[in-house]
Design an enzyme around this catalytic site. Structure first.
Site, mmCIF file in Angstrom:
data_model
loop_
_atom_site.group_PDB
_atom_site.id
_atom_site.type_symbol
_atom_site.label_atom_id
_atom_site.label_comp_id
_atom_site.label_asym_id
_atom_site.label_seq_id
_atom_site.Cartn_x
_atom_site.Cartn_y
_atom_site.Cartn_z
ATOM 1 N N GLY A 98 -5.322 1.782 10.026
ATOM 2 C CA GLY A 98 -7.128 3.415 9.945
ATOM 3 C C GLY A 98 -5.769 4.081 9.592
ATOM 4 O O GLY A 98 -5.504 5.161 8.783
ATOM 5 N N SER A 194 -1.021 -2.379 6.883
ATOM 6 C CA SER A 194 -1.247 -1.291 6.605
ATOM 7 C C SER A 194 -1.081 -0.195 7.645
ATOM 8 O O SER A 194 -0.093 -0.206 8.120
ATOM 9 C CB SER A 194 -3.172 -1.107 6.183
ATOM 10 O OG SER A 194 -3.561 0.602 6.062
ATOM 11 N N TYR A 195 -2.243 0.996 8.532
ATOM 12 C CA TYR A 195 -0.851 1.238 9.468
ATOM 13 C C TYR A 195 -0.612 1.223 10.713
ATOM 14 O O TYR A 195 0.095 1.540 11.324
ATOM 15 C CB TYR A 195 -2.456 2.595 9.466
ATOM 16 C CG TYR A 195 -1.768 3.758 10.866
ATOM 17 C CD1 TYR A 195 -0.734 5.211 9.812
ATOM 18 C CD2 TYR A 195 -1.349 4.061 11.827
ATOM 19 C CE1 TYR A 195 0.255 5.966 10.975
ATOM 20 C CE2 TYR A 195 -0.076 5.185 12.475
ATOM 21 C CZ TYR A 195 -0.062 5.999 11.720
ATOM 22 O OH TYR A 195 0.470 6.992 12.682
ATOM 23 N N ASP A 378 -2.205 -4.263 -4.240
ATOM 24 C CA ASP A 378 -2.726 -3.653 -3.894
ATOM 25 C C ASP A 378 -2.559 -1.819 -4.586
ATOM 26 O O ASP A 378 -1.104 -2.421 -4.191
ATOM 27 C CB ASP A 378 -3.059 -3.851 -2.023
ATOM 28 C CG ASP A 378 -2.660 -2.244 -1.287
ATOM 29 O OD1 ASP A 378 -3.502 -1.908 -1.509
ATOM 30 O OD2 ASP A 378 -1.636 -1.935 -0.078
ATOM 31 N N HIS A 431 -5.102 -6.023 -0.211
ATOM 32 C CA HIS A 431 -3.960 -4.378 0.950
ATOM 33 C C HIS A 431 -4.392 -5.747 1.784
ATOM 34 O O HIS A 431 -4.030 -5.378 3.311
ATOM 35 C CB HIS A 431 -4.700 -3.152 1.066
ATOM 36 C CG HIS A 431 -4.424 -2.401 2.051
ATOM 37 N ND1 HIS A 431 -3.865 -1.687 1.276
ATOM 38 C CD2 HIS A 431 -5.776 -1.826 3.378
ATOM 39 C CE1 HIS A 431 -3.013 -1.227 2.943
ATOM 40 N NE2 HIS A 431 -4.503 -0.890 3.780
#
Length: 458
Positions: A98, A194-195, A378, A431
Site C-alpha cells: 500500500g 509491493s510496499y 507488472d 504485480h
C-alpha cells in the site's frame, strides 16, 4: 533522496532496527506480552459462510493486542496445512503493501490463500495452489486501521509509518506465538509484495535485532521473499519509465525527453521532467498498470450462479471480495468486529526511507535467505526497477541467469547471487503474482522454503 552516490548510501548504513530501540542493548525495552491462554481455541473458525465441501485444514482468525494502553489491535487470518500433511511445515507471515492495503482481501482472498470468492460475492471456491499446501500461513492486516484492524486512539491513524508498523508487527508475532506455542520452534519466513518491499525487510531486521537483545521468544527466521517490491524510490521511477518504453507503451519522443530532463540518480526533477513523465502516463491509456496485458474490469456487478476457476483470474475480483467480507455472517465467522471493510486505507504516512537497500544488505550479511521475485507483466514495480535496484548491491553471481520450470513450461528466470540473494521472475504474472500465476507461484515458493532454486528442467 539526497544526491549521495549509491556506494556511500550502502556503506554508510546503520542497523535500522538498532535505531528503533537505541544502539545500546541495555536501553532495550521488551514488548508487552499479553496472557493468551485459551485464545487459540476461541479463534478457531468453524466454517466460513459459502466455503466448499471437503475443507481438510484448520483455520483461525481474531485480534492480537499490540498496545493495551492505546487499545490498538491487529487482525489476522491463519490457515494451517492440510491435516494429513507434514506436522513440521514452516510458518509464513504474509504482508500486503500500500501502505494501507489488506492482506486478508488481497493475499488471502485473491492470491495465495486457500479460497477465492465467486462472482456472486457470497460463496467461495478452492485454490488448488494455495501456499498452505506447503506451509502454515498467517495473513496480517497491518497497520491499525487496515481492514478489521483498529485502534481506540484515533491519533494512531495519523502517526502510522514504517517504524510503528515494524514495531507493531513484531509485537503481534511475539504475542501470536504465545497464543500458538506449537509454532515457536518452527522455521519462520516472511513474504509480501509491493510496499511490503519496506515492511518485510524492516520486520526481518527488527526480529534479528530483538533475537540478540531480548529474553523473549527467539523467532526462528530463515528467509524473506519480496514480490514486485518497492526497494528504492528513485531507481524504481527510472525502471518504470524504461519499462514503459520497452513494452511499447510510450513514444520515442517521451522516452528521450524523460532521460534528458529527469535525473533519477540524484532524485532531482525539473519542470520539463514533470512534463514528460506526465505525458508518459497519459500515453499509456486505460489499462491495468499492475498487469499491463490483462483485461480490465468492465462489469463489477455480482453474477448469481457463476463459479470461478483459479486458472482464470477475474479482473473484477476486488468487488466480489469486498461484498463477501462485508456480509455480517462472514464477519461473525471471522471473529471480526462488525464494520465496513475496505481493501485499502489512506494514511498520512509519517516515515518511509527512500531506499531499503542498506537494510536488505544487512539481512543478507546475517545469513538469512533473501529472494526477490517479480511478475514480468507488472508496470507499477517492473522487473527493470528490481534489477536496477539490486545491481546497486554489487553482489557477485553464484549461478547465472537461467530458465526455471513449473510443470512442463518455463515458469520464469532466476539468478542467484553470492550471500543467499536470488532474483526470480515469474512469466506471465503481474504485480500480484499468485493471482495471475498460482501454479508457478506455488512452485517457486516451495523451492524457497526448501532452500533450493526452482527446478531448472521440466
Amino acid at each position: 533522496m539526497s544526491g549521495r552516490s549509491e556506494k556511500s548510501r550502502i556503506s554508510s548504513s546503520r542497523s535500522w532496527a538498532a535505531g528503533l530501540h537505541g544502539s545500546n542493548p541495555s536501553t532495550y525495552s521488551p514488548v508487552c506480552i499479553e496472557p493468551q491462554d485459551g485464545k487459540m481455541e476461541a479463534d478457531e473458525i468453524d466454517a466460513l459462510p459459502g466455503q466448499p465441501d471437503g475443507v481438510d485444514f484448520d483455520q483461525y482468525a481474531g485480534y492480537v493486542t499490540v498496545d493495551q494502553k492505546a487499545g490498538r489491535a491487529l487482525f489476522y487470518y491463519f490457515v494451517e496445512s492440510p491435516r494429513n500433511s507434514s506436522s513440521n511445515n514452516p510458518l509464513i507471515l504474509w504482508l500486503n503493501g500500500g501502505p494501507g492495503c489488506s492482506s486478508l482481501g488481497y493475499g488471502a482472498m485473491s492470491e495465495l490463500g486457500p479460497f477465492r470468492v465467486n462472482s456472486d460475492g457470497q460463496t467461495l471456491f478452492r485454490n488448488d495452489f494455495a501456499w498452505n499446501n506447503v506451509a502454515n500461513v498467517i495473513f496480517l492486516e497491518s497497520p491499525a486501521g487496515v481492514g478489521f484492524s483498529f485502534s481506540n486512539t484515533s491519533s494512531d491513524y495519523d502517526n502510522a509509518g514504517d517504524t510503528t508498523t515494524a514495531i507493531d508487527t513484531y509485537t503481534f508475532l511475539v504475542n501470536w506465538l504465545e497464543r500458538f506455542p506449537q509454532y515457536k520452534s518452527r522455521d519462520f519466513f516472511i513474504a509480501g509484495e509491493s510496499y511490503a518491499g519496506h515492511y518485510v525487510p524492516q520486520l526481518a531486521s527488527t526480529i534479528l535485532y530483538n533475537n540478540e537483545n531480548t529474553n523473549q521468544t527467539v523467532i526462528n527466521l530463515k528467509g524473506i521473499a519480496v514480490g514486485n517490491g518497492l526497494l528504492d524510490e528513485a531507481i524504481t521511477l527510472r525502471g518504470i519509465y524504461d519499462n514503459f518504453w520497452t513494452r511499447a507503451l510510450n513514444s520515442d519522443e517521451t522516452y528521450k525527453g524523460i532521460h534528458k530532463y529527469c535525473d533519477f540518480a540524484n532524485d532531482t526533477a525539473s519542470e520539463k521532467c514533470f512534463d514528460f513523465t506526465g505525458q508518459a502516463d497519459d500515453e499509456i491509456g486505460d489499462i491495468d498498470i499492475y498487469n499491463i496485458y490483462a483485461p480490465i474490469c468492465l462489469d463489477s456487478s455480482l453474477k448469481n450462479g457463476s463459479h470461478g476457476s483459479v486458472h482464470d483470474f477475474d479482473p473484477c475480483t476486488d468487488y466480489y471480495v469486498e461484498n463477501y467480507l462485508n456480509i455480517p455472517e462472514v464477519q461473525k465467522a471471522l471473529h471480526a468486529n462488525q464494520t465496513e471493510w475496505t481493501h485499502c486505507r489512506d494514511y498520512a504516512w509519517t516515515d518511509r526511507p527512500p531506499t531499503i537497500l542498506p537494510i536488505l544488505k544487512n539481512i543478507i550479511q546475517s545469513g538469512v535467505s533473501v529472494w526477490i521475485y517479480s511478475g514480468d507483466k507488472d508496470g507499477r514495480v517492473p522487473v527493470a526497477a528490481t534489477r536496477f535496484s539490486l545491481n546497486v548491491l554489487k553482489l557477485g553471481v553464484k549461478k547465472g541467469w537461467h530458465a526455471w520450470y513449473s510443470e512442463k513450461e518455463v515458469g520464469g528466470y532466476v539468478v542467484e547471487y553470492e550471500g543467499g540473494l536470488a532474483l526470480v521472475t515469474v512469466r506471465g504474472a503481474g504485480h500480484l503474482v499468485p493471482s495471475n500465476q498460482p501454479q508457478r507461484a506455488l512452485t517457486f515458493i516451495s523451492s524457497f522454503l526448501q532452500g533450493t532454486l526452482p527446478p531448472s528442467t521440466p
